[in-house]
Design a protein around this motif. Structure first.
Motif, short mmCIF file in Angstrom:
data_model
loop_
_atom_site.label_atom_id
_atom_site.label_comp_id
_atom_site.label_asym_id
_atom_site.label_seq_id
_atom_site.Cartn_x
_atom_site.Cartn_y
_atom_site.Cartn_z
N ALA A 26 0.52 -1.54 -0.25
CA ALA A 26 -0.16 0.18 0.08
C ALA A 26 1.21 1.25 0.23
CB ALA A 26 -1.11 -0.02 1.36
N LEU A 27 1.76 1.76 0.99
CA LEU A 27 2.34 2.32 0.71
C LEU A 27 3.47 2.97 -0.44
CD1 LEU A 27 4.22 1.82 4.37
CD2 LEU A 27 3.05 3.56 3.91
N ALA A 141 6.04 0.51 12.43
CA ALA A 141 5.96 1.52 11.70
C ALA A 141 5.48 1.41 10.59
CB ALA A 141 7.78 1.61 11.32
N LEU A 142 5.03 0.43 9.57
CA LEU A 142 4.52 0.70 8.44
C LEU A 142 2.67 0.91 9.02
CD1 LEU A 142 5.46 -2.64 6.67
CD2 LEU A 142 6.27 -0.40 6.65
N MET A 147 -0.79 5.92 7.62
CA MET A 147 -2.25 7.17 7.80
C MET A 147 -1.86 8.02 6.72
SD MET A 147 -4.09 5.87 9.82
CE MET A 147 -3.40 4.17 9.72
N ASP A 148 -2.71 8.10 5.37
CA ASP A 148 -1.75 8.11 4.61
C ASP A 148 -2.89 8.58 3.94
OD1 ASP A 148 -1.64 8.38 1.25
OD2 ASP A 148 1.06 9.49 2.39
N ILE A 153 -7.72 2.64 4.05
CA ILE A 153 -8.19 1.46 5.29
C ILE A 153 -9.35 1.21 5.72
CG2 ILE A 153 -6.81 0.12 6.81
CD1 ILE A 153 -4.32 2.21 6.69
N LEU A 154 -9.79 0.06 5.58
CA LEU A 154 -10.96 -0.54 6.36
C LEU A 154 -10.79 -1.67 7.59
CD1 LEU A 154 -13.42 -0.33 2.70
CD2 LEU A 154 -12.73 1.82 4.53
#
Length: 514
Positions: A26-27, A141-142, A147-148, A153-154
């Motif tokens: 995701a990141l 950490a991830l 949180m972007d 995120i569900l």
């Protein structure tokens, strides 16, 4: 951002699962467009959080990717995909730098990264964070980095079906467990990062979410499943009556702890030249034999000779957990026994994470890249997630397209029409029939048990009912693959075929839904 299912929306990438593989993808993928992460529990409810030992990479001055590769191939018992393993070992140092960039702080000693040694590694190459809390440190950490605004995120959202239209994965069907609302989510690419299947067994180091969902979802959608018979049992899990299974990291033996039977004898030298640092399958079977010989349900892990190691500082989580159980590992031997730990097989992918269904990718424990062969080298699992997670996104950024080449001799397999009546019944059956030591009659008995269970209920939307269906599918695949493989190799041991048979079985088994 977090939220609940709402208006139908299209995403560049849909990720199923929120462990290290899912969050890392995701990141990395947020630069491609909006990303959706779906997870059936909370964001940190995953196998990653429970990974204690660390993450393997050849970053030490006396190490090299070539030696890491040689150790990986040796551990894999003749079935490692050498191309995939080479990618893993040579790209590992760069992925460590990525994790540091995302906020992971690895332990250091004297200004240099601290490196531990674990079973079947010829060098100290295992990085750790927070002592024995590496997985939790990475996950924390991830999770913070995710949180972007580009990532939705569900949580508590259960993916129940992969939508495949005109031969391509187009989206997912999901149910929000707190409201019962069903929703479709469309994506340019779907990435499975759902983790393992330890809950198939009554004794496991895995959390409750590890029910093989990704493997079963992909199988139902028509993807190939490979190496599903190879399951790794960790040799040392805390075994105290009335207490849940708790992993005692292999890193403890890496620091010099010794396995002893009830008579106090250090027994591993009788089973393998590497003694307590032998491959996990060897150590697990040795423990089982010692327990059987002594009529016990455990052996002891003796740390009392580690006078130069501050056990409370090096292994804070293990030390605290043992103290809560009334065991001071500095002076008391720890009662341990093997437990189900890691699935080597899964959804077959190529070196770009592609499955045999276009636009459907998989990485992490639910995937089968071939890097582990028949027996995973310790601490290669966390590294596999980031190496191949990175490659999934690199492939998408380059335009994506295509799929893994289909296996010519794949085996058609009908999905079971039944489902386990309870988690406990399935776990007991699999521990007895497909555990550390298997045989033909036991495997056949397991398949007969599955055939006698109640018919599946279509459209089951409670988490428990859905998980039992998924677990039944994975159990049937595992039992069938293990019954077909009439030899012993790596994490698959048949007492009726105790020898490795390279002439007939130096090959992989690949299944496809009939």
């Amino acid at each position: 951002m977090t939220g609940a299912p709402g208006t139908r929306q299209r995403y560049a990438v849909i990720v199923v699962g929120s462990g290290i593989s899912g969050l890392f993808v995701a990141l990395e993928a947020r630069r491609l467009g909006p990303v959706l992460v779906l997870t059936k529990g909370s964001i940190d409810d995953c196998n990653t959080r429970w990974a204690q030992g660390g993450i393997a990479a050849a970053v030490g001055p006396l190490d090299s990717p070539e030696q890491h590769l040689a150790d990986t191939i040796a551990a894999g018992a003749g079935l490692v995909d050498e191309e995939a393993a080479r990618i893993l070992c040579f790209e590992a140092p760069a992925r460590i730098r990525d994790l540091v960039r995302y906020g992971v702080s690895f332990d250091s000693l004297g200004g240099e990264v601290a490196l531990g040694r674990e079973a079947a590694h010829s060098r100290a190459r295992v990085l750790h964070a927070g002592g024995d809390q590496t997985g939790a440190a990475i996950e924390t950490a991830l999770s913070a980095a995710a949180m972007d605004p580009a990532i939705t995120i569900l949580d508590h959202t259960l993916v129940t079906r992969l939508a495949v239209e005109e031969g391509e994965a187009r989206g997912v069907e999901a149910v929000h467990l707190q409201t019962g609302e069903r929703e479709w989510y469309e994506g340019d690419a779907i990435v499975l990062g759902t983790g393992g299947a330890g809950q198939l067994f009554s004794h496991t180091t895995n959390p409750e979410v590890a029910t093989g969902d990704g493997v079963a979802l992909a199988f139902d959608a028509g993807a190939e499943i490979a190496d599903i018979e190879f399951y790794q049992f960790h040799p040392t899990a805390l075994r105290v009556p009335g207490l849940p299974t708790f992993l005692i990291s292999e890193a403890v033996r890496g620091e010099g702890a010794v396995l002893r039977n009830l008579a106090g004898e250090a027994f591993m030298q009788r089973y393998h030249p590497l003694a307590d640092l032998a491959p996990r399958d060897v150590v697990s079977r040795a423990i089982v034999r010692e327990m059987r010989r002594e009529g016990s349900d455990h052996v002891f892990l003796d740390c009392t000779g580690l006078k130069s190691v501050d056990l409370a500082a090096r292994f804070p989580a293990i030390f605290a957990h043992c103290m809560e159980a009334g065991i001071d590992m500095r002076v008391d031997p720890i009662p341990v026994a093997p437990a189900a730990h890691y699935l080597m097989g899964g959804v077959r992918t190529d070196t770009w994470g592609r499955t045999t269904i276009p636009r459907l990718y998989a990485c992490g424990e639910c995937a089968c890249t071939g890097v582990h062969g028949a027996n995973r080298l310790a601490s290669n699992s966390l590294m596999e997630t980031v190496v191949f997670g990175k490659r999934v996104v690199e492939h998408l950024a380059a335009g994506g397209g295509g799929a893994a080449t289909a296996t010519p001799d794949r085996i058609p397999f009908p999905a079971p029409s039944t489902a386990a009546p309870s988690h406990r019944e399935l776990q007991a059956m699999m521990w007895e029939c497909a555990g550390i030591e298997r045989d033909g009659p036991g495997l056949e008995r397991g398949l007969q048990t599955i055939s006698g269970w109640p018919a599946r209920q279509p459209g089951a939307c409670t988490r428990g009912a859905f998980e039992r269906q998924q677990m039944t599918t994975v159990a049937a695949l595992m039992l069938t693959a293990a019954l077909r493989r009439t030899e012993s190799r790596g994490g698959h041991y048949r007492s009726d075929y105790p020898e490795r048979d390279d002439a007939h079985w130096r090959r992989r088994q690949v299944f496809i839904r009939a």
